[in-house]
Design an enzyme around this catalytic site. Structure first.
Site, PDB file in Angstrom:
ATOM      1  N   ALA A   1      29.761  14.078 -25.644  1.00 58.43           N
ATOM      2  CA  ALA A   1      29.894  12.777 -24.968  1.00 58.43           C
ATOM      3  C   ALA A   1      28.916  12.652 -23.806  1.00 58.43           C
TER       4      ALA A   1
ATOM      5  N   TYR B   1      17.911  10.952 -17.224  1.00 58.69           N
ATOM      6  CA  TYR B   1      18.661  11.533 -18.344  1.00 58.69           C
ATOM      7  C   TYR B   1      18.386  13.044 -18.432  1.00 58.69           C
TER       8      TYR B   1
ATOM      9  N   LYS C   1      20.895  16.573 -18.026  1.00 53.32           N
ATOM     10  CA  LYS C   1      21.039  17.707 -18.962  1.00 53.32           C
ATOM     11  C   LYS C   1      20.768  19.030 -18.227  1.00 53.32           C
TER      12      LYS C   1
ATOM     13  N   ASN D   1      29.347   3.825 -27.030  1.00 48.58           N
ATOM     14  CA  ASN D   1      28.123   3.665 -27.838  1.00 48.58           C
ATOM     15  C   ASN D   1      28.409   3.939 -29.316  1.00 48.58           C
ATOM     16  N   SER D   2      29.630   3.634 -29.739  1.00 46.42           N
ATOM     17  CA  SER D   2      29.990   3.915 -31.133  1.00 46.42           C
ATOM     18  C   SER D   2      31.142   3.010 -31.516  1.00 46.42           C
TER      19      SER D   2
ATOM     20  N   ASP E   1       8.854   9.011 -20.833  1.00 48.40           N
ATOM     21  CA  ASP E   1       8.532   9.744 -22.061  1.00 48.40           C
ATOM     22  C   ASP E   1       7.704  10.999 -21.787  1.00 48.40           C
TER      23      ASP E   1
ATOM     24  N   LEU F   1      34.111   5.272 -27.115  1.00 48.54           N
ATOM     25  CA  LEU F   1      33.482   4.240 -27.955  1.00 48.54           C
ATOM     26  C   LEU F   1      32.492   3.361 -27.200  1.00 48.54           C
TER      27      LEU F   1
ATOM     28  N   ASP G   1      36.528  10.102 -27.991  1.00 47.56           N
ATOM     29  CA  ASP G   1      35.380   9.246 -27.656  1.00 47.56           C
ATOM     30  C   ASP G   1      35.895   8.029 -26.904  1.00 47.56           C
TER      31      ASP G   1
ATOM     32  N   ARG H   1       6.748  14.747 -31.436  1.00 49.53           N
ATOM     33  CA  ARG H   1       8.106  15.290 -31.333  1.00 49.53           C
ATOM     34  C   ARG H   1       8.395  16.167 -32.543  1.00 49.53           C
TER      35      ARG H   1
ATOM     36  N   SER I   1      19.319  19.468 -24.559  1.00 48.27           N
ATOM     37  CA  SER I   1      18.179  18.775 -25.139  1.00 48.27           C
ATOM     38  C   SER I   1      16.896  19.483 -24.748  1.00 48.27           C
TER      39      SER I   1
HETATM   40  P1  NAD Z   1      25.701   8.880 -29.392  1.00 47.26           P
HETATM   41  O1  NAD Z   1      25.547   7.876 -28.319  1.00 47.26           O
HETATM   42  O2  NAD Z   1      25.642   8.430 -30.795  1.00 47.26           O
HETATM   43  O3  NAD Z   1      27.043   9.714 -29.195  1.00 47.26           O
HETATM   44  C1  NAD Z   1      27.585   9.980 -27.932  1.00 47.26           C
HETATM   45  C2  NAD Z   1      29.027   9.530 -27.976  1.00 47.26           C
HETATM   46  O4  NAD Z   1      29.634   9.821 -26.729  1.00 47.26           O
HETATM   47  C3  NAD Z   1      29.174   8.026 -28.209  1.00 47.26           C
HETATM   48  O5  NAD Z   1      30.054   7.812 -29.291  1.00 47.26           O
HETATM   49  C4  NAD Z   1      29.755   7.494 -26.896  1.00 47.26           C
HETATM   50  O6  NAD Z   1      30.620   6.410 -27.120  1.00 47.26           O
HETATM   51  C5  NAD Z   1      30.447   8.717 -26.344  1.00 47.26           C
HETATM   52  N1  NAD Z   1      30.560   8.784 -24.891  1.00 47.26           N
HETATM   53  C6  NAD Z   1      29.595   8.600 -23.958  1.00 47.26           C
HETATM   54  N2  NAD Z   1      30.096   8.797 -22.727  1.00 47.26           N
HETATM   55  C7  NAD Z   1      31.407   9.125 -22.881  1.00 47.26           C
HETATM   56  C8  NAD Z   1      32.450   9.457 -21.992  1.00 47.26           C
HETATM   57  N3  NAD Z   1      32.264   9.467 -20.676  1.00 47.26           N
HETATM   58  N4  NAD Z   1      33.661   9.761 -22.489  1.00 47.26           N
HETATM   59  C9  NAD Z   1      33.889   9.751 -23.824  1.00 47.26           C
HETATM   60  N5  NAD Z   1      32.933   9.423 -24.722  1.00 47.26           N
HETATM   61  C10 NAD Z   1      31.700   9.123 -24.254  1.00 47.26           C
HETATM   62  O7  NAD Z   1      24.585  10.012 -29.126  1.00 47.26           O
HETATM   63  P2  NAD Z   1      24.183  11.241 -30.017  1.00 47.26           P
HETATM   64  O8  NAD Z   1      22.778  11.026 -30.486  1.00 47.26           O
HETATM   65  O9  NAD Z   1      25.226  11.561 -30.994  1.00 47.26           O
HETATM   66  O10 NAD Z   1      24.109  12.359 -28.902  1.00 47.26           O
HETATM   67  C11 NAD Z   1      25.157  13.285 -28.693  1.00 47.26           C
HETATM   68  C12 NAD Z   1      24.753  14.252 -27.618  1.00 47.26           C
HETATM   69  O11 NAD Z   1      23.549  14.915 -27.967  1.00 47.26           O
HETATM   70  C13 NAD Z   1      24.488  13.615 -26.257  1.00 47.26           C
HETATM   71  O12 NAD Z   1      24.965  14.481 -25.260  1.00 47.26           O
HETATM   72  C14 NAD Z   1      22.980  13.524 -26.205  1.00 47.26           C
HETATM   73  O13 NAD Z   1      22.512  13.534 -24.887  1.00 47.26           O
HETATM   74  C15 NAD Z   1      22.596  14.795 -26.922  1.00 47.26           C
HETATM   75  N6  NAD Z   1      21.257  14.744 -27.504  1.00 47.26           N
HETATM   76  C16 NAD Z   1      20.936  13.764 -28.392  1.00 47.26           C
HETATM   77  C17 NAD Z   1      19.661  13.715 -28.948  1.00 47.26           C
HETATM   78  C18 NAD Z   1      19.266  12.630 -29.903  1.00 47.26           C
HETATM   79  O14 NAD Z   1      18.066  12.466 -30.136  1.00 47.26           O
HETATM   80  N7  NAD Z   1      20.177  11.903 -30.519  1.00 47.26           N
HETATM   81  C19 NAD Z   1      18.719  14.692 -28.596  1.00 47.26           C
HETATM   82  C20 NAD Z   1      19.087  15.682 -27.672  1.00 47.26           C
HETATM   83  C21 NAD Z   1      20.367  15.704 -27.133  1.00 47.26           C
HETATM   84  C1  UD1 Z   2      14.646  11.691 -25.981  1.00 42.09           C
HETATM   85  C2  UD1 Z   2      14.755  13.079 -25.408  1.00 42.09           C
HETATM   86  C3  UD1 Z   2      15.881  13.764 -26.063  1.00 42.09           C
HETATM   87  C4  UD1 Z   2      17.108  12.908 -25.925  1.00 42.09           C
HETATM   88  C5  UD1 Z   2      16.915  11.692 -26.770  1.00 42.09           C
HETATM   89  C6  UD1 Z   2      18.156  10.865 -26.818  1.00 42.09           C
HETATM   90  C7  UD1 Z   2      12.635  13.951 -24.660  1.00 42.09           C
HETATM   91  C8  UD1 Z   2      11.457  14.800 -24.984  1.00 42.09           C
HETATM   92  N1  UD1 Z   2      13.534  13.843 -25.630  1.00 42.09           N
HETATM   93  O1  UD1 Z   2      14.102  11.771 -27.193  1.00 42.09           O
HETATM   94  O2  UD1 Z   2      16.085  14.970 -25.417  1.00 42.09           O
HETATM   95  O3  UD1 Z   2      18.254  13.555 -26.145  1.00 42.09           O
HETATM   96  O4  UD1 Z   2      15.857  11.001 -26.131  1.00 42.09           O
HETATM   97  O5  UD1 Z   2      17.908   9.516 -26.972  1.00 42.09           O
HETATM   98  O6  UD1 Z   2      12.764  13.402 -23.604  1.00 42.09           O
HETATM   99  N2  UD1 Z   2       9.286   5.399 -29.757  1.00 42.09           N
HETATM  100  C9  UD1 Z   2       8.470   4.317 -30.003  1.00 42.09           C
HETATM  101  N3  UD1 Z   2       9.055   3.105 -30.188  1.00 42.09           N
HETATM  102  C10 UD1 Z   2      10.422   2.924 -30.144  1.00 42.09           C
HETATM  103  C11 UD1 Z   2      11.238   4.052 -29.905  1.00 42.09           C
HETATM  104  C12 UD1 Z   2      10.630   5.275 -29.697  1.00 42.09           C
HETATM  105  O7  UD1 Z   2       7.248   4.445 -30.050  1.00 42.09           O
HETATM  106  O8  UD1 Z   2      10.890   1.782 -30.301  1.00 42.09           O
HETATM  107  C13 UD1 Z   2       8.656   6.718 -29.542  1.00 42.09           C
HETATM  108  C14 UD1 Z   2       8.943   7.289 -28.165  1.00 42.09           C
HETATM  109  O9  UD1 Z   2       8.011   6.882 -27.242  1.00 42.09           O
HETATM  110  C15 UD1 Z   2       8.878   8.797 -28.468  1.00 42.09           C
HETATM  111  C16 UD1 Z   2       9.313   8.913 -29.937  1.00 42.09           C
HETATM  112  O10 UD1 Z   2       9.206   7.610 -30.481  1.00 42.09           O
HETATM  113  O11 UD1 Z   2       7.555   9.222 -28.379  1.00 42.09           O
HETATM  114  C17 UD1 Z   2      10.717   9.388 -30.074  1.00 42.09           C
HETATM  115  O12 UD1 Z   2      11.543   8.590 -29.231  1.00 42.09           O
HETATM  116  P1  UD1 Z   2      13.126   8.669 -29.237  1.00 42.09           P
HETATM  117  O13 UD1 Z   2      13.638   8.591 -30.621  1.00 42.09           O
HETATM  118  O14 UD1 Z   2      13.633   7.685 -28.248  1.00 42.09           O
HETATM  119  O15 UD1 Z   2      13.422  10.130 -28.762  1.00 42.09           O
HETATM  120  P2  UD1 Z   2      12.853  10.945 -27.505  1.00 42.09           P
HETATM  121  O16 UD1 Z   2      12.476  10.021 -26.433  1.00 42.09           O
HETATM  122  O17 UD1 Z   2      11.862  11.934 -27.965  1.00 42.09           O
END
Ligand code: NAD
Ligand code: UD1
Length: 349
Positions: free
Chosen positions: A90, A158, A162, A39-40, A311, A37, A35, A242, A133
């Site tokens: 990542a 974003y 993907k 966003n972590s 959104d 870091l 990582d 969602r 995603s």
């Molecule tokens: P997160 O931000 O908590 O984790 C992503 C990690 O990747 C972070 O620790 C960040 O520091 C690291 N990172 C980012 N760019 C990097 C790089 N270039 N090199 C090395 N490290 C890097 O996010 P998450 O929620 O754990 O998401 C993980 C994956 O899942 C992502 O690809 C995200 O797009 C995908 N995803 C997340 C969600 C969600 O709702 N959390 C939904 C669908 C898909």
């Molecule tokens: C989106 C993506 C998902 C992606 C994820 C990572 C879509 C459908 N989904 O999730 O693939 O990997 O982001 O971050 O595009 N909301 C509020 N107030 C807030 C925050 C969120 O109302 O302060 C609402 C949003 O408008 C949304 C729902 O909560 O309707 C979920 O939002 P969020 O948790 O950000 O996830 P997605 O946008 O669905």
């Protein structure tokens, strides 16, 4: 435990990566965390180490840095623990931020994936699980969506990254003929909650973008009231819908996907298979707030606000393919997820 396969987890300090690392270790895989870091925090690595009986290696490396990434594969090879598979988490993931900084998102997410594929090819590693995603479906015309639903134009930069990464991996699978490249695209819906121990959870840097971490901060009095982004959508209560799944269900899906790749390795053919990972149930933002308040006995200060750029209105999953081919389905309820999310947040009050 006999740890025969070593799995590189990029983004391993992040939310989904850290929980998956623990589930992989428990299932008997050796895990290597990577990582940058951005966003972590290093405390996530310490949390993972405290939950497993193994001193998990960690490399602070950016996936776009080809030389350093290659060095990680090399040092593990020299340690006698060659990397045999990769889970690529990542990426940058804030939909709103991606609208403001599309180039950053393309560079980090697509650029990082491209470099990873090049390094995997050079090092002869041919099994990949990719964090995709539900965003790849764009604004779907029909819900629930399954893996045959059309890939419509991305609603945010974003989402575009993907879609593009999926295409890169599909092309790579076809082109890399010297190895039999085998890949799985996991299309997550909305993971929430935390490890039941509360040792690891979701700790984004700065103001949370995702709904449940923001709900938790708002309930804890650590942030301004939550803004409900949009209450005039064509949904039953006007807020977006969602499919929210427990993070441990999602973590376990990665173990199933890795097992699937290693099982299929007996078949000498390249493949790239996509799977939806969700509960099959759609829940609105206002319903999540109500459920959180009920299960945790706290109020969530919130205001009704305007729509957030980028959104999607409504999306939830049909995950039948994951059930029939990976043997995976969600086991935990929305209430359990929201309870675990709050237990994690309470550590920081
Ligand atoms: P997160 O931000 O908590 O984790 C992503 C990690 O990747 C972070 O620790 C960040 O520091 C690291 N990172 C980012 N760019 C990097 C790089 N270039 N090199 C090395 N490290 C890097 O996010 P998450 O929620 O754990 O998401 C993980 C994956 O899942 C992502 O690809 C995200 O797009 C995908 N995803 C997340 C969600 C969600 O709702 N959390 C939904 C669908 C898909
Ligand atoms: C989106 C993506 C998902 C992606 C994820 C990572 C879509 C459908 N989904 O999730 O693939 O990997 O982001 O971050 O595009 N909301 C509020 N107030 C807030 C925050 C969120 O109302 O302060 C609402 C949003 O408008 C949304 C729902 O909560 O309707 C979920 O939002 P969020 O948790 O950000 O996830 P997605 O946008 O669905």
């Amino acid at each position: 435990m006999n740890r025969t396969e070593s799995i590189l987890v990029t983004g391993g300090a992040g939310y989904i990566g850290s929980h998956t690392a623990v589930s992989l270790e428990k299932a008997g895989f050796r895990v290597i965390l990577l990582d940058n870091l951005c966003n972590s925090d290093i405390s996530a690595i310490e949390g993972i180490r405290s939950l497993v009986d193994y001193d998990v290696p960690f490399y602070q490396v950016d996936c776009r840095d080809k030389e350093s990434l290659g060095d990680v594969f090399q040092s593990e090879l020299e340690n006698g623990t060659p990397i045999t598979g990769v889970i690529h988490f990542a990426a940058l993931k804030a939909v709103g931020e991606s609208v403001e900084k599309p180039d950053l998102y393309k560079d980090n997410n697509i650029g990082g994936t491209r470099v990873l594929l090049e390094v995997m090819k050079e090092k002869g590693v041919s099994k990949l699980v990719f964090s995709s995603s539900c965003t790849v479906y764009g604004e779907p015309e029909n819900v629930p969506v399954n893996e045959s639903s059309p890939i419509l134009p991305a609603v945010s930069p974003y989402g575009f990254t993907k879609q593009e990464c999926e295409r890169l991996i599909q092309d790579h699978t076809k082109r890399v003929t010297k190895q039999t490249f085998q890949s799985v695209l996991l299309r997550y819906f909305n993971p929430i909650g935390a490890h039941p121990s509360s040792v690891i959870g979701e700790s984004p840097k700065g103001v949370p973008n995702n709904l449940v971490p923001y709900i938790c901060k708002s309930a804890a009095g650590l942030s301004k009231p939550l803004i409900v982004f949009g209450t005039d959508y064509p949904t039953p209560d006007g807020s977006c819908v969602r499919d929210y799944l427990h993070i441990m269900d999602l973590a376990e899906a990665h173990v199933s996907a890795i097992n699937f790749l290693f099982d299929k390795s007996q078949i000498n053919r390249p493949f790239c298979r996509a799977f939806n990972l969700g509960t099959g149930v759609g829940t609105s933002v206002l319903e999540v707030i109500k459920a959180f308040e009920k299960v945790n006995g706290v109020s969530v200060p919130h205001v009704l606000g305007g729509r957030r750029s980028g959104d999607v209105v409504s999306i939830w999953s049909e995950s039948l393919r994951a059930k029939s081919e990976l043997g995976w389905y969600t086991k935990r309820s929305l209430e359990e997820s929201l309870k675990d999310a709050w237990n994690w947040q309470k550590k920081f009050i």
